[in-house]
Design a protein around this motif. Structure first.
Motif, PDB file in Angstrom:
ATOM      1  N   VAL A   1      -2.990 -39.503 -67.313  1.00 11.36           N
ATOM      2  CA  VAL A   1      -3.149 -40.355 -66.170  1.00 11.36           C
ATOM      3  C   VAL A   1      -4.263 -39.582 -64.658  1.00 11.36           C
ATOM      4  O   VAL A   1      -4.581 -38.940 -64.895  1.00 11.36           O
ATOM      5  CB  VAL A   1      -1.737 -40.155 -65.407  1.00 11.36           C
ATOM      6  CG1 VAL A   1      -1.695 -41.044 -63.628  1.00 11.36           C
ATOM      7  CG2 VAL A   1      -0.916 -40.625 -66.450  1.00 11.36           C
ATOM      8  N   ILE A   2      -4.781 -40.750 -64.377  1.00 13.96           N
ATOM      9  CA  ILE A   2      -5.949 -40.282 -63.059  1.00 13.96           C
ATOM     10  C   ILE A   2      -5.252 -40.880 -62.365  1.00 13.96           C
ATOM     11  O   ILE A   2      -5.895 -41.941 -61.805  1.00 13.96           O
ATOM     12  CB  ILE A   2      -7.458 -40.326 -63.692  1.00 13.96           C
ATOM     13  CG1 ILE A   2      -8.628 -40.363 -64.762  1.00 13.96           C
ATOM     14  CG2 ILE A   2      -8.486 -40.290 -62.392  1.00 13.96           C
ATOM     15  CD1 ILE A   2      -8.141 -38.817 -64.715  1.00 13.96           C
ATOM     16  N   ASP A   3      -5.507 -40.165 -60.765  1.00 19.36           N
ATOM     17  CA  ASP A   3      -4.426 -40.321 -60.112  1.00 19.36           C
ATOM     18  C   ASP A   3      -5.672 -40.332 -58.434  1.00 19.36           C
ATOM     19  O   ASP A   3      -6.145 -39.761 -58.638  1.00 19.36           O
ATOM     20  CB  ASP A   3      -3.713 -39.172 -59.348  1.00 19.36           C
ATOM     21  CG  ASP A   3      -2.763 -40.002 -58.143  1.00 19.36           C
ATOM     22  OD1 ASP A   3      -2.655 -40.984 -57.595  1.00 19.36           O
ATOM     23  OD2 ASP A   3      -1.690 -39.036 -57.725  1.00 19.36           O
ATOM     24  N   LEU A   4      -5.551 -41.389 -58.154  1.00 18.73           N
ATOM     25  CA  LEU A   4      -7.317 -41.515 -57.191  1.00 18.73           C
ATOM     26  C   LEU A   4      -6.705 -42.581 -55.830  1.00 18.73           C
ATOM     27  O   LEU A   4      -6.754 -43.120 -54.989  1.00 18.73           O
ATOM     28  CB  LEU A   4      -7.433 -42.797 -57.574  1.00 18.73           C
ATOM     29  CG  LEU A   4      -8.971 -42.208 -58.837  1.00 18.73           C
ATOM     30  CD1 LEU A   4     -10.183 -43.128 -59.394  1.00 18.73           C
ATOM     31  CD2 LEU A   4     -10.077 -41.419 -58.555  1.00 18.73           C
ATOM     32  N   ARG A   5      -5.309 -42.073 -55.478  1.00 19.41           N
ATOM     33  CA  ARG A   5      -4.498 -42.888 -55.015  1.00 19.41           C
ATOM     34  C   ARG A   5      -5.366 -41.916 -53.273  1.00 19.41           C
ATOM     35  O   ARG A   5      -5.152 -40.347 -53.069  1.00 19.41           O
ATOM     36  CB  ARG A   5      -2.911 -43.198 -54.637  1.00 19.41           C
ATOM     37  CG  ARG A   5      -2.572 -43.525 -55.856  1.00 19.41           C
ATOM     38  CD  ARG A   5      -0.643 -43.183 -55.990  1.00 19.41           C
ATOM     39  NE  ARG A   5      -0.812 -41.956 -56.325  1.00 19.41           N
ATOM     40  CZ  ARG A   5       0.450 -41.465 -56.727  1.00 19.41           C
ATOM     41  NH1 ARG A   5       1.704 -42.083 -56.172  1.00 19.41           N
ATOM     42  NH2 ARG A   5       0.920 -40.274 -57.274  1.00 19.41           N
ATOM     43  N   ASN A   6      -5.528 -42.657 -52.419  1.00 16.77           N
ATOM     44  CA  ASN A   6      -5.726 -42.413 -50.932  1.00 16.77           C
ATOM     45  C   ASN A   6      -7.038 -40.831 -51.225  1.00 16.77           C
ATOM     46  O   ASN A   6      -7.429 -40.235 -50.437  1.00 16.77           O
ATOM     47  CB  ASN A   6      -5.146 -41.082 -50.877  1.00 16.77           C
ATOM     48  CG  ASN A   6      -3.608 -41.838 -49.816  1.00 16.77           C
ATOM     49  OD1 ASN A   6      -3.693 -43.122 -49.535  1.00 16.77           O
ATOM     50  ND2 ASN A   6      -2.816 -41.074 -50.884  1.00 16.77           N
ATOM     51  N   ASN A   7      -7.957 -41.199 -52.574  1.00 12.79           N
ATOM     52  CA  ASN A   7      -9.471 -40.987 -52.565  1.00 12.79           C
ATOM     53  C   ASN A   7     -10.691 -41.625 -52.162  1.00 12.79           C
ATOM     54  O   ASN A   7     -10.738 -42.444 -52.428  1.00 12.79           O
ATOM     55  CB  ASN A   7      -9.801 -41.107 -53.812  1.00 12.79           C
ATOM     56  CG  ASN A   7     -10.907 -39.830 -54.269  1.00 12.79           C
ATOM     57  OD1 ASN A   7     -12.261 -40.785 -53.771  1.00 12.79           O
ATOM     58  ND2 ASN A   7     -10.636 -39.363 -56.118  1.00 12.79           N
ATOM     59  N   GLY A   8     -11.139 -41.752 -50.957  1.00 12.14           N
ATOM     60  CA  GLY A   8     -11.905 -42.034 -49.830  1.00 12.14           C
ATOM     61  C   GLY A   8     -13.474 -42.181 -50.528  1.00 12.14           C
ATOM     62  O   GLY A   8     -14.378 -43.068 -49.820  1.00 12.14           O
ATOM     63  N   GLY A   9     -13.138 -41.512 -51.893  1.00 14.11           N
ATOM     64  CA  GLY A   9     -15.000 -41.762 -51.895  1.00 14.11           C
ATOM     65  C   GLY A   9     -15.904 -40.681 -52.139  1.00 14.11           C
ATOM     66  O   GLY A   9     -15.371 -39.882 -52.280  1.00 14.11           O
ATOM     67  N   GLY A  10     -16.769 -41.042 -51.918  1.00 10.36           N
ATOM     68  CA  GLY A  10     -17.915 -39.624 -52.429  1.00 10.36           C
ATOM     69  C   GLY A  10     -19.415 -39.852 -53.610  1.00 10.36           C
ATOM     70  O   GLY A  10     -19.567 -41.162 -52.819  1.00 10.36           O
ATOM     71  N   SER A  11     -19.440 -39.180 -54.123  1.00 11.23           N
ATOM     72  CA  SER A  11     -21.027 -39.029 -55.039  1.00 11.23           C
ATOM     73  C   SER A  11     -20.646 -40.302 -55.637  1.00 11.23           C
ATOM     74  O   SER A  11     -20.215 -40.518 -56.803  1.00 11.23           O
ATOM     75  CB  SER A  11     -20.810 -38.040 -55.486  1.00 11.23           C
ATOM     76  OG  SER A  11     -22.091 -37.095 -56.722  1.00 11.23           O
ATOM     77  N   LEU A  12     -22.061 -41.313 -55.979  1.00 16.83           N
ATOM     78  CA  LEU A  12     -21.944 -42.042 -57.014  1.00 16.83           C
ATOM     79  C   LEU A  12     -22.491 -41.738 -58.047  1.00 16.83           C
ATOM     80  O   LEU A  12     -21.230 -41.881 -59.192  1.00 16.83           O
ATOM     81  CB  LEU A  12     -22.845 -43.028 -56.210  1.00 16.83           C
ATOM     82  CG  LEU A  12     -23.327 -44.106 -57.280  1.00 16.83           C
ATOM     83  CD1 LEU A  12     -22.127 -44.922 -56.735  1.00 16.83           C
ATOM     84  CD2 LEU A  12     -24.748 -44.993 -56.807  1.00 16.83           C
ATOM     85  N   ALA A  13     -23.049 -40.688 -58.405  1.00 16.23           N
ATOM     86  CA  ALA A  13     -23.226 -39.841 -59.887  1.00 16.23           C
ATOM     87  C   ALA A  13     -22.208 -39.354 -60.170  1.00 16.23           C
ATOM     88  O   ALA A  13     -22.281 -38.950 -61.889  1.00 16.23           O
ATOM     89  CB  ALA A  13     -24.535 -38.506 -59.119  1.00 16.23           C
ATOM     90  N   ALA A  14     -21.413 -39.373 -59.421  1.00 20.91           N
ATOM     91  CA  ALA A  14     -20.121 -37.963 -60.395  1.00 20.91           C
ATOM     92  C   ALA A  14     -19.004 -39.689 -60.547  1.00 20.91           C
ATOM     93  O   ALA A  14     -19.094 -39.540 -61.495  1.00 20.91           O
ATOM     94  CB  ALA A  14     -19.261 -37.576 -59.049  1.00 20.91           C
ATOM     95  N   VAL A  15     -19.614 -40.719 -60.337  1.00 24.16           N
ATOM     96  CA  VAL A  15     -18.532 -41.243 -60.393  1.00 24.16           C
ATOM     97  C   VAL A  15     -19.333 -42.024 -62.227  1.00 24.16           C
ATOM     98  O   VAL A  15     -18.432 -41.849 -62.721  1.00 24.16           O
ATOM     99  CB  VAL A  15     -18.596 -42.852 -59.962  1.00 24.16           C
ATOM    100  CG1 VAL A  15     -17.746 -44.027 -60.797  1.00 24.16           C
ATOM    101  CG2 VAL A  15     -18.285 -42.714 -58.708  1.00 24.16           C
ATOM    102  N   ILE A  16     -20.215 -42.032 -62.235  1.00 22.12           N
ATOM    103  CA  ILE A  16     -21.219 -42.578 -63.290  1.00 22.12           C
ATOM    104  C   ILE A  16     -20.943 -41.598 -64.127  1.00 22.12           C
ATOM    105  O   ILE A  16     -20.428 -41.832 -65.583  1.00 22.12           O
ATOM    106  CB  ILE A  16     -22.040 -42.928 -63.377  1.00 22.12           C
ATOM    107  CG1 ILE A  16     -22.609 -43.789 -62.117  1.00 22.12           C
ATOM    108  CG2 ILE A  16     -22.949 -43.136 -64.246  1.00 22.12           C
ATOM    109  CD1 ILE A  16     -23.967 -43.978 -61.123  1.00 22.12           C
ATOM    110  N   ASP A  17     -20.720 -40.261 -64.271  1.00 20.57           N
ATOM    111  CA  ASP A  17     -20.199 -38.798 -64.994  1.00 20.57           C
ATOM    112  C   ASP A  17     -18.777 -38.847 -65.375  1.00 20.57           C
ATOM    113  O   ASP A  17     -18.826 -39.318 -66.643  1.00 20.57           O
ATOM    114  CB  ASP A  17     -21.276 -37.455 -64.680  1.00 20.57           C
ATOM    115  CG  ASP A  17     -22.785 -37.459 -64.256  1.00 20.57           C
ATOM    116  OD1 ASP A  17     -22.748 -38.034 -64.753  1.00 20.57           O
ATOM    117  OD2 ASP A  17     -22.685 -36.439 -63.352  1.00 20.57           O
ATOM    118  N   ILE A  18     -17.867 -39.468 -64.969  1.00 16.50           N
ATOM    119  CA  ILE A  18     -17.152 -39.360 -64.710  1.00 16.50           C
ATOM    120  C   ILE A  18     -16.531 -40.447 -65.995  1.00 16.50           C
ATOM    121  O   ILE A  18     -15.139 -40.409 -66.724  1.00 16.50           O
ATOM    122  CB  ILE A  18     -15.894 -39.560 -63.527  1.00 16.50           C
ATOM    123  CG1 ILE A  18     -16.269 -38.271 -63.241  1.00 16.50           C
ATOM    124  CG2 ILE A  18     -14.491 -39.879 -63.907  1.00 16.50           C
ATOM    125  CD1 ILE A  18     -15.160 -38.174 -61.222  1.00 16.50           C
ATOM    126  N   ALA A  19     -17.170 -41.426 -65.768  1.00 18.84           N
ATOM    127  CA  ALA A  19     -16.975 -42.755 -66.385  1.00 18.84           C
ATOM    128  C   ALA A  19     -16.955 -42.745 -68.035  1.00 18.84           C
ATOM    129  O   ALA A  19     -16.613 -43.218 -68.472  1.00 18.84           O
ATOM    130  CB  ALA A  19     -17.230 -44.459 -65.846  1.00 18.84           C
TER     131      ALA A  19
END
Length: 715
Positions: free
Chosen positions: A412-430
């Motif tokens: 489970v990845i809990d992103l509740r109340n996560n307001g965002g941040g680095s676009l590069a980090a999103v791509i790496d995590i995905a």
């Protein structure tokens, strides 16, 4: 995207250089005028959808700026607003001409009105309140007309202060009159106060609070108010384009990176003194164990200084600037100890301070002889100065690797109340969850969409995956949730839709455009330069990500999304990218259907939905009776109404969450971290959303096993 950013940066660099933005080129070397020039220039050439500065634009700036200065309608008079309104449609021209007449007028008038309000509150609090008198206050302040005169302003302050004091008086009286519960020992030494004494104590405490409020207000300088004016201008372009003064930019960087260099203490100013309110776990002050919560810092000296600098009466921001400093440097604090009132010099070697609550954390849970993992990610953090430093992607990767060592069978990845941040980090995590392929599309105002891909064929986690979101999951959170949803890689559980922020911002350091600068740090501007789109072509702007399994939560009936902001960019669509959906699940849609059916029968979620509706109704109930009996009746009614919602926090999933072995080792030296994790685990054990996420993982796991058996038979 990098190519687009470079073009923007180069264009701005050459354009600004050709315009000779130096202090010598201005007839009036005024920093505020220079800021106006720089900001409007960057916006005109860098913003995704640059607006025309016309009369309509001016009216928007006017309304937002006045609201920002006096949101509760307790300072300005109606005649002030009428005087200001002469410039209502001229602000666009004044910006272009660098005419500060409107700002100067509002600034000087506000300072005058704040001084008057400070005297008013002292006069009001000097006299007892009559709690037998029935009076009504409407706390929907933004809808009020501006007061006609000083008399009306004073009445507004009186009613507000009476409400604040009445709240404190009620609490004190209820505590004093409360009957002891069964088995509770009666404190015979407890002092009993009369009603008039309780009223005076409540008023005195409120006077101290208001003193701190006005001291903080009086610390604000012209530049602070000019930053408010600048933001009223830039936010007319869209709600995420903002001006950051130097201190504000430092705070933003600290939030994004989750770290700073200093002593590791949180400070607050009260009665002109700087108080230590928290020692950050793991920081230098925490390790040294000399500085304590409640100590008052009197003087600060740097290594090599012969004389200390007194910070009494100093602006809190300026005091913090003296105390913070580079790693491995020493600072000496002269403090008044809370324990005995003595003065003591404490030498602390500064270091990198990690804000633990910013970072990813994980836990594992056993259910039906199977183990599952939960990763909570508060934000897609990154170091704005050094991309190689700790970031969300590397931390999530580590947590998954550690969970795999516990043989978890679902995540489970809990992103509740996560307001965002680095676009590069999103791509790496995905990329940790798919073989390779597009993750998000980005488009500048005049460019073709650029597809940002995961190019790593390795998959770190190929097991069942659930992502939790809510209405506060925004920006980068929405990119990850949308990509996993489009790939059918994860099942999304949450509210009807996420926040709906589908835009990309970039910081521009205003100092870099100057050949010469005699004014000090000019700050930065965060500008919306692109929009991002799902791999299926749809934008998350305004619409957000719609959950596969929709569940109510406390935000369900409150307007908090992008669609509720001022000046949001519109929704649109572009062609889909080329991608293949995940083939690791069978009965994917059936799993969603089963979850929806379970959730529709959940008494806990029905209760949460009722609570959300009650919160909405309570927010809309803005009138309060300022007599004691009237106030008490409303409070008691609210208490009765909320009694049935107590069950929300008493809900027990019968699941027990535990920390990973590496954290168990840390607990031996860090009891604060241990306490934080134990509180988190207790909250997880009451969380119906995480419980359902585990149920979904179980369904996906069973389906995977069934699929494997079928494949084995075919082989």
């Amino acid at each position: 995207m990098k190519r687009n950013l470079k073009l923007i940066a180069l264009a701005l660099l050459f354009s600004v250089a050709s315009c000779s933005f130096t202090t010598k080129s201005f007839d009036d070397p005024d920093k505020d005028k220079l800021l106006l020039d720089l900001i409007t220039y960057v916006l005109d050439r860098g913003h995704y959808d640059a607006r025309n500065m016309d009369d309509t634009f001016s009216e928007g700036v006017f309304e937002d700026y006045i609201d920002a200065l006096d949101p509760y309608r307790r300072f300005f008079h109606k005649k002030d607003i009428e005087e200001f309104a002469k410039y209502k449609t001229d602000i666009d021209d004044m910006i272009k001409e660098k005419d500060l007449t409107f700002f100067d007028l509002t600034y000087t008038r506000l300072i005058q009105r704040v001084e008057e309000a400070e005297k008013i509150h002292k006069d009001v609090l000097a006299k007892p309140f009559d709690y037998s008198k029935k009076e009504i206050i409407d706390t929907e302040y933004e809808s009020l007309e501006f007061a006609k005169n000083k008399k009306e302003i004073k009445e507004r302050w009186r009613l507000q202060l009476k409400l604040n004091a009445l709240s404190s008086y009620y609490d004190k009286k209820e505590d004093q009159d409360r009957e002891p519960s069964e088995g509770e020992e009666i404190d015979a030494s407890k002092e009993i106060f009369s009603d008039s004494e309780l009223e005076e104590k409540s008023r005195t405490e409120l006077a101290d609070t208001m003193k701190d409020f006005f001291e903080s207000s009086n610390e604000l300088e012209r530049k602070d108010y000019f930053a408010i004016f600048l933001n009223a201008i830039v936010e007319e372009f869209d709600p995420h384009t903002n001006y950051f003064a130097p201190v504000a930019k430092d705070r933003f960087d600290q939030r994004m990176s989750g770290q700073f260099q200093g002593i590791g203490a949180r400070l607050q100013k009260r009665n002109g003194e700087v108080h230590v309110t928290d020692i950050i776990s793991g920081g230098p002050a925490w390790r040294q164990e000399e500085l304590q919560v409640g100590d008052i810092i009197l003087k600060v000296s740097q290594e090599g200084d012969e004389q200390a600098t007194s910070i009494q009466g100093m602006r809190l921001d300026d005091a913090i600037k003296l105390i913070k400093g580079p790693k491995d440097t020493k600072v000496t604090l002269n403090v008044k100890r809370k324990i005995d009132g003595s003065n003591q010099d404490i030498v602390i070697t500064r270091d990198i301070v990690l804000l633990e609550e910013t970072y990813a954390k994980s836990a594992f849970v056993d259910k039906d002889e199977h183990t599952y993992g939960v990763i909570n990610l508060p934000g897609f953090y990154f170091d704005t100065e050094n991309a190689k430093q700790r970031n969300a992607a590397t931390d999530v990767k580590k947590e998954i690797e550690r969970l795999k060592e516990k043989n978890v069978e679902g995540l489970v990845i809990d992103l509740r109340n996560n307001g965002g941040g680095s676009l590069a980090a999103v791509i790496d995590i995905a990329g940790l969850f798919i073989k390779e392929g597009p993750i998000v599309q980005v488009r500048s105002s005049d460019d073709k969409p650029e597809i940002l891909e995961d190019k790593d064929p390795d998959i770190l986690w190929d097991g069942p995956l659930v992502i939790l979101v809510n209405e506060n999951s925004a920006s980068a959170s929405e990119i990850l949730a949308a990509a996993m949803q489009d790939y059918k890689r994860a099942i999304i559980i949450g509210g009807k839709q996420t926040f709906g922020k589908g835009t990309v911002q970039r910081f521009f350091d205003l100092n870099r455009w100057l050949r010469k600068n005699d004014y000090g740090d000019m700050g930065s501007i965060k500008v919306t330069i692109q929009k991002f789109y799902r791999v299926n072509g749809g934008s998350t702007q305004l619409e957000g990500v719609k959950s596969d399994v929709v569940v109510p939560d406390r935000f369900s009936y409150i307007d908090i999304g992008e669609r509720d902001q001022e000046n949001p960019l519109p929704w649109d669509r572009i062609p889909a990218a080329n991608y293949d959906t995940w083939d690791g699940y069978i009965d994917f849609d059936k799993t969603i259907e089963s979850s929806v059916n379970r959730m529709s029968k959940s008494d806990q979620l029905k209760l949460i939905d009722d609570y959300a509706k009650w919160l909405r109704d309570r927010r809309n109930d803005t009138k309060w009776d300022l007599s004691y009996e009237g106030y008490k009746a409303k409070v008691k009614k609210n208490e009765v109404d909320t009694e049935r919602f107590d069950a929300i926090d008493k809900y027990d999933t019968q699941l027990s969450y535990r920390s990973l072995p590496y954290e168990e080792q840390l607990f031996k030296a860090d009891t604060v971290l241990k306490d934080k994790r134990e509180r988190w685990h207790k909250s997880l054990a009451k969380d119906a959303y995480v419980e359902e996420a585990i149920n979904v993982l179980e369904d996906l796991k069973i389906n995977n096993i069934r699929r494997s058996k079928i494949a084995g038979i075919k082989d």
